[in-house]
Design an enzyme around this catalytic site. Structure first.
Site, PDB file in Angstrom:
ATOM      1  N   ASP A 163      -6.867  41.469  11.977  1.00  0.00           N
ATOM      2  CA  ASP A 163      -6.283  41.475  10.737  1.00  0.00           C
ATOM      3  C   ASP A 163      -7.051  41.735   9.505  1.00  0.00           C
ATOM      4  O   ASP A 163      -8.049  40.949   9.489  1.00  0.00           O
ATOM      5  CB  ASP A 163      -5.298  40.051  10.727  1.00  0.00           C
TER       6      ASP A 163
ATOM      7  N   GLU B 281      -7.286  46.828  11.605  1.00  0.00           N
ATOM      8  CA  GLU B 281      -6.555  46.981  10.505  1.00  0.00           C
ATOM      9  C   GLU B 281      -7.507  47.561   9.510  1.00  0.00           C
ATOM     10  O   GLU B 281      -8.085  46.560   8.922  1.00  0.00           O
ATOM     11  CB  GLU B 281      -5.714  45.988  10.218  1.00  0.00           C
TER      12      GLU B 281
END
Length: 691
Positions: A345, A381
């Site tokens: 993330d 990401e």
């Protein structure tokens, strides 16, 4: 209680068969106490001052402590926020290396190191004890009998990812036993494995399973953290997905069952921030152990945090001990829990150095040289909200990245936007403009149309704007840029024409995803028409809004399972779809990809510049000369497009192998080159060449 000095490594609580060694890092602490509790976690039974410190690691060995012992820490040191220090021994702290938690987090003002209503704010000091209202760590024995569970080791070019939430995937699934729904074991129930196998996916990517905390503002609204992006323990599984006693074992059992079915398991991991929030947040672990080491603080105002993540804080992986914790956590999940890969993330934050994002940072160097972690699948990401945070294509070799440009272009094309075919051609052939450097391959692009963050596939074609009122933020949260359309009515409708258009566009979006070079990732529930009622940010909706609604399974117009099954079979049967090489077009007198006009001729500059084109067709040559070429037709127009089927070396006919919309003329099953074929509106058609 007998106390020995112990050793500084490994960090955490380590049982050796005779007793337990405790080790915890803090560079700025003055004293650390280990607090032992009874099995309920309510009564403190002993308090031990850690007797030894070696290079900023405080440690002790307790011969009488065995697995099952509940514990926490109190850390003494300066409370001086303006210098970056926030020690407060009145707060019981969670071990960053805890592998099991017990007890529930109960919000109160006692969790804050400062007096909540003081005029001095976080510069004040709170002396209330918070031990009763916090989860506590438990000493564990890592032994687990794996049996014969070989890792699937799926090649990148064969990988198909299914993004799912442990709880939300099965809460409404009636063929999963009720006591297993919403749990690790439920995710590996026989009916679920049968579903995965039918779809043809090869990997399940789970939203965060690390222990996390519910934000106070959500609890005050009667909501809770659902997605899990508020990590408070990087080694412990979230207790709500199992039981405190069996959570780790449940997770390992799930992984073993999925491996037996040939499925890999990836974890969405959140090493960019923690659940402690900004300078006004609670003191639960890292902040009270060594705030100045764990977090990025503003250089000229260390009272405040650098916030690259939008959550109030950012973990500082330039600190060697913080980097060590992340690496130890990753290795734990691979070696002890047999995880096959990770999706990181806001991964730009992990690669930040004092001068900004650096693809040669300590984090990437540590991963790249690690004999364990360098061999698992690594997915970034590739952005955060800090300066220079958008880094699509900027990650080092060995990494793959979520490709949001694929999502934007494919959504725009199927919505009917102008000026899309040039970008679409780049996206369906692996996004070479972003990833073709440093000998990276098309697998660097993780293609997706929908993920947990944003509209589901059904909502993408049912809502022109977001509807997040249930989140309690006045519909201000979530993106306003969804590239969606409702095709005539906002939300559900009984209008047959609108429902048919929506089905066609959903099918076209899915087909484009799976027919593109790179690695496809689909959102769980998209195959059965799952809707979130237009909520594009259900991070706090641990209810029917956020859970997958399986009622569309088997229902005409909603159920696209058979389409996904056919698409994944095409990827297996035709290797040229798998992105094993970059496509360059003409190679001498041969093509690996040939872009075609509806008239069957090769496209030229004027064709690419035609702004109103809603149609794209091309032939993919086989990787092996004995294989079959594929003719792919994307028609996003509101009307049929007549296509002259092209000639191709050694191709006597074109056999239709996929049609998201059945053609009006059933005699077009195996037309010859030169035949005119009417491509239905808003459809994808694929032909394979027949010798």
């Amino acid at each position: 209680m007998k106390v020995e000095p112990g050793v500084p490594y490994p960090l955490g609580a380590t049982f050796d068969g005779r007793g337990t060694n405790f080790a915890i890092f803090s560079a700025n602490a003055e004293k650390i106490e280990l607090c032992l509790f009874d099995n309920t976690g309510r009564r403190e039974t002993d308090r031990v001052v850690l007797p030894a410190v070696s290079e900023d690691v405080w440690h002790a060995y307790l011969p009488q402590v065995v697995p099952g012992q509940v514990y926490g820490y109190r850390v003494y040191g300066p409370y001086d926020p303006e210098r970056g220090h926030r020690f407060n021994p009145h707060k019981l702290l969670l071990d960053p290396y805890a592998k099991r938690l017990t007890g529930h987090f109960v919000w109160s003002d006692a969790h804050f190191a400062y007096r909540m209503r003081s005029a001095r704010g976080d510069l004040s000091f709170d002396k209330r004890d918070n031990a009763r209202g916090v989860p506590k760590a438990v000493v564990v024995d890592d032994a687990f009998t794996w049996g014969r569970h070989p890792r699937p080791a799926v090649p990148w070019h064969s990988t198909v990812i299914y993004e799912a939430h442990v709880r939300g995937l099965t809460m409404l699934r009636e063929d999963v036993p009720s006591h297993l729904r919403g749990s690790f074991r439920g995710l590996a129930a026989p009916s679920m494995i049968e579903h995965y196998k039918r779809l043809g996916i090869t990997a399940i990517e789970l939203l965060p399973v690390h222990a996390f905390v519910d934000e106070r503002m959500l609890v005050d609204k009667g909501l809770r953290q659902y997605w899990g992006y508020g990590t408070i323990g990087f080694f412990a599984p979230e207790p709500r997905y199992g039981t405190p006693e069996t959570g780790v074992e449940d997770f390992k059992s799930m992984v073993g069952q999925l491996h037996d079915a040939g499925l890999e398991v990836y974890l969405d991991v959140v090493y960019n921030h923690t659940g402690e929030g900004n300078h006004l947040g609670p003191t639960l672990s890292f902040r009270g152990i060594d705030n100045a080491s764990y977090y990025w603080l503003r250089p000229n105002a260390p009272r405040y945090y650098e916030d690259f993540t939008g959550t109030g804080n950012s973990l500082n992986l330039t600190h060697p001990r913080v980097l060590q914790m992340v690496m130890d956590s990753l290795r734990y999940w691979v070696e002890q829990c047999h995880v096959d890969g990770f999706r990181f993330d806001l991964a730009t934050t992990l690669g930040r150095e004092p001068h900004g994002f650096d693809p040669t940072s300590g984090f990437f160097a540590a991963i790249g040289q690690d004999p364990v972690l360098s061999r698992v699948k690594l997915i970034a990401e590739p952005w955060d909200i800090g300066l220079g945070g958008y880094q699509l294509g900027g990650f080092p070799p060995g990494w793959s990245e979520w490709n949001d440009q694929f999502r934007r272009t494919v959504r725009s094309f199927w919505r009917g936007d102008a000026n899309q075919i040039r970008d679409l051609a780049a996206r369906v052939t692996g996004s070479a403009d972003r990833f073709r450097h440093r000998r990276r391959m098309p697998r660097a692009s993780i293609n997706h149309v929908t993920v947990h963050d944003g509209f589901t596939l059904a909502d993408l074609v049912s809502y022109a704007r977001k509807h997040n009122e249930a989140n309690g933020e006045g519909n201000r949260d979530g993106s306003d840029d969804n590239i969606s359309a409702n095709w005539g009515v906002e939300g559900p409708t009984t209008d047959k024409e609108i429902r048919e258009v929506r089905r066609r566009v959903r099918s076209g979006l899915l087909a484009t995803l799976f027919l593109s070079q790179g690695v496809p990732l689909m959102l769980a529930g998209d195959e059965v028409g799952n809707s979130q009622g237009g909520n594009n940010n259900p991070y706090c909706q641990d209810n029917e809004v956020g859970w997958v609604d399986w009622s569309g399974l088997g229902r005409d117009g909603d159920d696209l399972v058979a389409l996904v099954e056919k698409l994944t079979a095409l990827r297996r049967d035709y290797p040229q779809l798998q992105g094993r090489r970059w496509l360059v077009g003409r190679r001498g007198d041969q093509y690996d990809v040939k872009w075609l006009t509806p008239g069957g001729t090769e496209m030229d500059g004027a064709d690419w510049a035609f702004a109103e084109a809603r149609f794209l067709s091309y032939v993919l040559a086989p990787l092996d000369p004995s294989g079959a070429p594929l003719l792919i037709l994307f028609n996003a127009a509101a009307h049929p497009v007549d296509v002259v089927l092209p000639t191709w070396p050694d191709c006597a006919a074109w056999t239709r192998v996929l049609a998201t919309v059945a053609p009006d003329d059933p005699r077009t099953e195996a037309p010859k080159p030169g035949t005119t074929f009417a491509t239905p509106s808003r459809s994808v058609t694929v032909f394979a060449g027949t010798p």
